[in-house]
Design an enzyme around this catalytic site. Sequence first.
Site, PDB file in Angstrom:
ATOM      1  N   GLU A 319       0.797  -1.321  -0.358  1.00  0.00           N
ATOM      2  CA  GLU A 319      -0.543   0.070  -0.164  1.00  0.00           C
ATOM      3  C   GLU A 319       0.754   1.118   0.239  1.00  0.00           C
ATOM      4  OE1 GLU A 319      -4.516  -1.333   1.976  1.00  0.00           O
ATOM      5  OE2 GLU A 319      -2.135  -1.545   3.593  1.00  0.00           O
TER       6      GLU A 319
HETATM    7  C1  ACM Z   1      -2.123  -5.121   4.154  1.00  0.00           C
HETATM    8  O1  ACM Z   1      -3.646  -5.875   4.497  1.00  0.00           O
HETATM    9  N1  ACM Z   1      -1.942  -3.858   4.016  1.00  0.00           N
HETATM   10  C2  ACM Z   1      -0.631  -5.828   3.759  1.00  0.00           C
END
Ligand code: ACM
Length: 508
Positions: A319
């Site tokens: 992310e």
């Molecule tokens: C995640 O859940 N951002 C790995």
Amino acid sequence: MNLESKYSYAFVLALAIILLASCETKRPTNLADHNLIPHPVEISGTGGRYLLDREATLQISDPSLQGVADYFIEVQSGMKMAMDQKADIELALGANDEELGEEGYLMEITEYGVVISANHPHGVFHGLQTLLQLIPVNAEELVELATGTIRDYPRYGHRGSMLDVSRHFFGVEDVKRYIDFLAAYKINVLHLHLTDDQGWRIEIKSKPELTTIGGSTEVGGGAGGFYTQKQYEDIVQYAADRFITIVPEIDLPGHTQAALASYAELNCDGQVGELYTGTEVGFSTLCTDSEATYEFVDAVIQELEAITPGPYIHIGGDESHATEKEDYIYFISRVQQIVSKHGKTMMGWDEIAQGEIEKETVVQQWNSAGNASKAAENGNRIILSPAKLAYMDMKYDSTSRIGYDWAALIEVDRAYNWDPDTVNATVPAELIYGVEAPLWTETVENMKDIEYLVFPRLPGYAEIGWSPQSLRNWEEYRSRLAAHAPRFESAGIEFYRSPVVDWGKKDN
Ligand code: ACM
């Protein structure tokens, strides 16, 4: 006593007797009927019994087994090492059975006692975990063990759980309790998510402000905290004593607001960032075109490597929405070089497959099957943690008191009912390194919260990682799981009494 109250007294007495009888622990007389989790590969009963008393003795065939014997004596009260007499339980190396590998074991219970043999102490440790499940939690003076044979070994080498100690901080004692949960179900990896936007939780001596500033808070603005390197080493040792490898994660280049708030030079504008106590994701990034960033990563990995006996360092990589894609790809390849230089194998969330990674690197699929497929094409091993099935921070149903639902509602049957081989059809079975169930802690503030989300899903994830798919069946598993409720209760675990499990059945 008048007649009426006499009748009601008799009625209450009769009811009490019926209730007592129905709660009485019914012990399987056939070994194969035991409610073991994970389900062993082979189990057969021979119809006899061996009486184990509460002062049972233990003997080892090799000094390397002293550690597992000490562990067993500590957790099963009354057990002692045998002095001269023949022991009730014999622990041995030299199983002479290659298929057992390092983690498998053979247990033979006869009228003469119990023998657990394996190729390695790790296998004997697993045999002892099985034996612990054969002994009722509230055992009286004598325990009747059904005779028979168990031959058992895991499906996958990596059976893990991740604990996020960044969003909310959990102290050393909590982490040790979590490790005990894992050990009981033969899970062999604890992935510790040590850094995120809300807190940096591991002391880095050359960068003290990471913890004095970056570790000073958590989600909701609480006091946070961090592990000194000495405390971290204590956790690593406690895990190692239970054959559990710690995989430390430093999440990069996103999820780094705690670091950005500690050191100005990590920010592209050279201004120190603000501490963050909310729950958004994807807004922070290290400055990927500054050499100061790579000097920082190198210093962190160098200190972390020195206190990490396990082979892996996890670098996150998820992310990073605030990082330009080409900068992200460049960053991951630089970090890959740093991790390799320090003699460790890199792990990362599935996004890292977009960058240039070495073939040895392990990719953890949580969101994008496509990223994992790309990694598999490159020959990388894959750990499966599909959020829709394996995220223990997801609510069970809409009434769950904590947890999220952005990936899915994950009832206990959904958590159990999947096959790693078919989750991502493009990943060949031989590249599936294992499974891991993560617990993110935005909504998790204390140990009771952990227990509520982890139990009773965790034993199911343990079984997915250990037992052959052909032996896994929800209808049969749910009744084995119900039999573990007294174990949860005796450990003081406040578990979620899922309506899809019939908790009334208590026969183990
Ligand atoms: C995640 O859940 N951002 C790995």
